[in-house]
Motif scaffolding. Structure first.
Motif, PDB file in Angstrom:
ATOM      1  N   ASP A 169      28.559 -49.055  73.547  1.00 35.75           N
ATOM      2  CA  ASP A 169      29.713 -49.949  73.441  1.00 35.75           C
ATOM      3  C   ASP A 169      30.723 -49.768  74.563  1.00 35.75           C
ATOM      4  OD1 ASP A 169      28.995 -51.582  71.304  1.00 35.75           O
ATOM      5  OD2 ASP A 169      29.714 -50.140  69.819  1.00 35.75           O
ATOM      6  N   ASP A 170      30.443 -48.860  75.488  1.00 35.29           N
ATOM      7  CA  ASP A 170      31.320 -48.745  76.651  1.00 35.29           C
ATOM      8  C   ASP A 170      31.199 -49.987  77.531  1.00 35.29           C
ATOM      9  OD1 ASP A 170      32.527 -46.335  76.162  1.00 35.29           O
ATOM     10  OD2 ASP A 170      31.197 -45.164  77.456  1.00 35.29           O
ATOM     11  N   LEU A 171      32.321 -50.362  78.127  1.00 32.38           N
ATOM     12  CA  LEU A 171      32.322 -51.382  79.166  1.00 32.38           C
ATOM     13  C   LEU A 171      32.238 -50.642  80.495  1.00 32.38           C
ATOM     14  CD1 LEU A 171      35.134 -53.733  77.779  1.00 32.38           C
ATOM     15  CD2 LEU A 171      32.648 -53.959  77.510  1.00 32.38           C
ATOM     16  N   VAL A 172      31.335 -51.075  81.346  1.00 28.56           N
ATOM     17  CA  VAL A 172      31.057 -50.299  82.553  1.00 28.56           C
ATOM     18  C   VAL A 172      30.958 -51.184  83.793  1.00 28.56           C
ATOM     19  CG1 VAL A 172      29.878 -48.396  81.377  1.00 28.56           C
ATOM     20  CG2 VAL A 172      28.574 -50.432  82.037  1.00 28.56           C
ATOM     21  N   THR A 173      31.294 -50.570  84.919  1.00 22.18           N
ATOM     22  CA  THR A 173      31.014 -51.146  86.237  1.00 22.18           C
ATOM     23  C   THR A 173      29.900 -50.314  86.850  1.00 22.18           C
ATOM     24  OG1 THR A 173      33.329 -51.834  86.509  1.00 22.18           O
ATOM     25  CG2 THR A 173      31.958 -51.717  88.507  1.00 22.18           C
ATOM     26  N   THR A 193      10.489 -58.218  78.887  1.00 15.24           N
ATOM     27  CA  THR A 193      10.614 -57.845  80.292  1.00 15.24           C
ATOM     28  C   THR A 193      12.016 -58.178  80.770  1.00 15.24           C
ATOM     29  OG1 THR A 193       8.265 -58.241  80.708  1.00 15.24           O
ATOM     30  CG2 THR A 193       9.717 -58.197  82.620  1.00 15.24           C
ATOM     31  N   VAL A 194      12.655 -57.200  81.409  1.00 18.89           N
ATOM     32  CA  VAL A 194      14.048 -57.349  81.836  1.00 18.89           C
ATOM     33  C   VAL A 194      14.199 -56.808  83.264  1.00 18.89           C
ATOM     34  CG1 VAL A 194      14.893 -57.110  79.471  1.00 18.89           C
ATOM     35  CG2 VAL A 194      14.694 -55.086  80.931  1.00 18.89           C
ATOM     36  N   PRO A 195      15.307 -57.116  83.925  1.00 18.63           N
ATOM     37  CA  PRO A 195      15.569 -56.474  85.218  1.00 18.63           C
ATOM     38  C   PRO A 195      15.852 -54.990  85.015  1.00 18.63           C
ATOM     39  CG  PRO A 195      17.020 -58.379  84.862  1.00 18.63           C
ATOM     40  CD  PRO A 195      16.364 -58.064  83.562  1.00 18.63           C
ATOM     41  N   LYS A 196      15.458 -54.183  85.991  1.00 20.20           N
ATOM     42  CA  LYS A 196      15.763 -52.751  85.933  1.00 20.20           C
ATOM     43  C   LYS A 196      16.578 -52.364  87.155  1.00 20.20           C
ATOM     44  CE  LYS A 196      13.744 -48.178  85.190  1.00 20.20           C
ATOM     45  NZ  LYS A 196      12.502 -47.406  84.937  1.00 20.20           N
ATOM     46  N   LEU A 197      17.666 -51.651  86.914  1.00 20.93           N
ATOM     47  CA  LEU A 197      18.544 -51.183  87.984  1.00 20.93           C
ATOM     48  C   LEU A 197      18.585 -49.666  87.991  1.00 20.93           C
ATOM     49  CD1 LEU A 197      21.624 -53.561  87.413  1.00 20.93           C
ATOM     50  CD2 LEU A 197      19.618 -53.973  88.852  1.00 20.93           C
ATOM     51  N   ARG A 198      18.739 -49.105  89.176  1.00 25.46           N
ATOM     52  CA  ARG A 198      18.960 -47.662  89.292  1.00 25.46           C
ATOM     53  C   ARG A 198      20.429 -47.456  89.657  1.00 25.46           C
ATOM     54  NH1 ARG A 198      15.504 -46.610  92.871  1.00 25.46           N
ATOM     55  NH2 ARG A 198      13.849 -45.971  91.445  1.00 25.46           N
ATOM     56  N   ALA A 199      21.193 -46.952  88.695  1.00 28.31           N
ATOM     57  CA  ALA A 199      22.627 -46.793  88.895  1.00 28.31           C
ATOM     58  C   ALA A 199      22.926 -45.480  89.617  1.00 28.31           C
ATOM     59  CB  ALA A 199      23.347 -46.826  87.555  1.00 28.31           C
ATOM     60  N   ASN A 200      23.693 -45.572  90.680  1.00 27.52           N
ATOM     61  CA  ASN A 200      24.119 -44.377  91.406  1.00 27.52           C
ATOM     62  C   ASN A 200      25.564 -44.014  91.078  1.00 27.52           C
ATOM     63  OD1 ASN A 200      21.623 -44.045  92.833  1.00 27.52           O
ATOM     64  ND2 ASN A 200      22.201 -45.772  94.122  1.00 27.52           N
ATOM     65  N   ILE A 201      26.324 -45.017  90.664  1.00 24.19           N
ATOM     66  CA  ILE A 201      27.714 -44.801  90.232  1.00 24.19           C
ATOM     67  C   ILE A 201      27.942 -45.647  88.983  1.00 24.19           C
ATOM     68  CG2 ILE A 201      30.154 -44.919  90.867  1.00 24.19           C
ATOM     69  CD1 ILE A 201      29.230 -45.085  93.830  1.00 24.19           C
ATOM     70  N   VAL A 202      28.507 -45.044  87.963  1.00 23.78           N
ATOM     71  CA  VAL A 202      28.852 -45.778  86.730  1.00 23.78           C
ATOM     72  C   VAL A 202      30.298 -45.446  86.384  1.00 23.78           C
ATOM     73  CG1 VAL A 202      28.369 -46.153  84.292  1.00 23.78           C
ATOM     74  CG2 VAL A 202      26.483 -45.752  85.888  1.00 23.78           C
ATOM     75  N   GLU A 203      31.121 -46.476  86.304  1.00 22.05           N
ATOM     76  CA  GLU A 203      32.534 -46.287  85.943  1.00 22.05           C
ATOM     77  C   GLU A 203      32.778 -46.910  84.574  1.00 22.05           C
ATOM     78  OE1 GLU A 203      34.646 -48.265  89.040  1.00 22.05           O
ATOM     79  OE2 GLU A 203      34.280 -46.685  90.545  1.00 22.05           O
ATOM     80  N   VAL A 204      33.300 -46.103  83.661  1.00 24.53           N
ATOM     81  CA  VAL A 204      33.651 -46.594  82.334  1.00 24.53           C
ATOM     82  C   VAL A 204      35.030 -47.223  82.403  1.00 24.53           C
ATOM     83  CG1 VAL A 204      34.050 -45.994  79.916  1.00 24.53           C
ATOM     84  CG2 VAL A 204      32.236 -44.834  81.222  1.00 24.53           C
ATOM     85  N   THR A 205      35.133 -48.512  82.045  1.00 24.48           N
ATOM     86  CA  THR A 205      36.400 -49.246  82.170  1.00 24.48           C
ATOM     87  C   THR A 205      37.037 -49.585  80.816  1.00 24.48           C
ATOM     88  OG1 THR A 205      35.207 -51.341  82.299  1.00 24.48           O
ATOM     89  CG2 THR A 205      35.708 -50.223  84.384  1.00 24.48           C
ATOM     90  N   GLY A 206      36.345 -49.331  79.739  1.00 16.30           N
ATOM     91  CA  GLY A 206      36.881 -49.651  78.424  1.00 16.30           C
ATOM     92  C   GLY A 206      35.795 -49.517  77.383  1.00 16.30           C
ATOM     93  N   SER A 207      36.084 -50.060  76.199  1.00 19.24           N
ATOM     94  CA  SER A 207      35.116 -49.977  75.101  1.00 19.24           C
ATOM     95  C   SER A 207      35.138 -51.269  74.305  1.00 19.24           C
ATOM     96  CB  SER A 207      35.428 -48.809  74.179  1.00 19.24           C
ATOM     97  OG  SER A 207      34.566 -48.816  73.063  1.00 19.24           O
ATOM     98  N   ALA A 208      33.952 -51.776  73.979  1.00 18.88           N
ATOM     99  CA  ALA A 208      33.855 -52.977  73.169  1.00 18.88           C
ATOM    100  C   ALA A 208      34.191 -52.675  71.717  1.00 18.88           C
ATOM    101  CB  ALA A 208      32.445 -53.545  73.270  1.00 18.88           C
ATOM    102  N   ALA A 209      34.210 -51.409  71.344  1.00 20.91           N
ATOM    103  CA  ALA A 209      34.490 -51.020  69.964  1.00 20.91           C
ATOM    104  C   ALA A 209      35.981 -51.010  69.653  1.00 20.91           C
ATOM    105  CB  ALA A 209      33.891 -49.657  69.679  1.00 20.91           C
ATOM    106  N   GLU A 210      36.809 -51.101  70.657  1.00 24.75           N
ATOM    107  CA  GLU A 210      38.257 -51.007  70.423  1.00 24.75           C
ATOM    108  C   GLU A 210      38.810 -52.330  69.908  1.00 24.75           C
ATOM    109  OE1 GLU A 210      39.854 -49.786  74.154  1.00 24.75           O
ATOM    110  OE2 GLU A 210      39.157 -47.721  73.933  1.00 24.75           O
TER     111      GLU A 210
END
Length: 210
Positions: A169-173, A193-210
């Motif tokens: 539920d985190d919102l991320v960049t 079948t979905v796109p696959k990404l390799r994340a090198n940087i993940v920034e948490v910007t908020g939460s959908a649960a809030e």
């Protein structure tokens, strides 16, 4: 009665003569073998090359040059790896993507493998089923006003250290490289079948649960 004694003496002399002849022959053969061995040794020693001081110096210089070239190659490879790692962790090396371009990427992820992009999303699954280095994220090319507007189901992989602060539920960049398409089994028993990404940087910007 004298004739037999003569024959014995004659036979003795014949044997002595034969022994003398055999000894002479063996002596000649031994001398010949020794001479042949000596000549062979001389011939062998004669073909051993000798190197001048200039040749020795040139050989040492060539060896030193080869060692220096090898060391330089190792240094350049190390620098290239360090530069690639720095770029991987630099947000400025990733590009934002337009809505239509992201739709094309989602349509054919394999055609965009290696592309570095910035996407935004909501983490929908990150648990024991996905493991500590994979998560499912609903993504979009830009931040959305509603968490329900993130509609592209995306598999995101990263190191466990990169994903350590992330929970469902985190919102991320996400700053990522496109891996390609990825097929996985769903909880309903099918697969998708979905796109696959390799994340090198993940920034948490908020939460959908809030």
């Amino acid at each position: 009665m004298r004739s037999p004694k003569f024959r014995v003496r004659a036979s003795a002399r014949s044997v002595a003569l034969l022994v003398a002849i055999a000894s002479a022959v063996l002596g000649v053969a031994a001398c010949t073998a020794t001479d042949t061995a000596d000549e062979s040794a001389l011939a062998t020693s004669a073909v051993v090359p000798t190197r001048s001081a200039a040749e020795v110096s040139a050989s040492q210089a060539a060896s030193a040059s080869a060692s220096a070239a090898a060391a330089e190659s190792v240094r350049l490879e190390a620098e290239a790896r360090a530069e690639a790692e720095a770029a991987r962790l630099n947000p400025a090396t990733y590009s934002s993507i337009e809505f239509r371009d992201y739709a094309l990427l989602v349509k054919d992820p394999d055609a965009h493998a290696g592309q570095k992009v910035v996407v935004y999303g909501r983490v929908t699954q990150f648990d024991s089923a996905t493991g500590p280095q994979n998560m499912l994220v609903r993504t979009a090319n830009a931040p959305q006003d509603s968490v329900f507007d993130y509609d592209i189901n995306t598999m995101v992989e990263a190191s466990s250290q990169t994903l350590k602060p992330v929970v469902e539920d985190d919102l991320v960049t996400i700053y990522a490289e496109v891996v390609g398409s990825y097929t996985y089994d769903t909880q309903r028993g099918g697969n998708t079948t979905v796109p696959k990404l390799r994340a090198n940087i993940v920034e948490v910007t908020g939460s959908a649960a809030e």
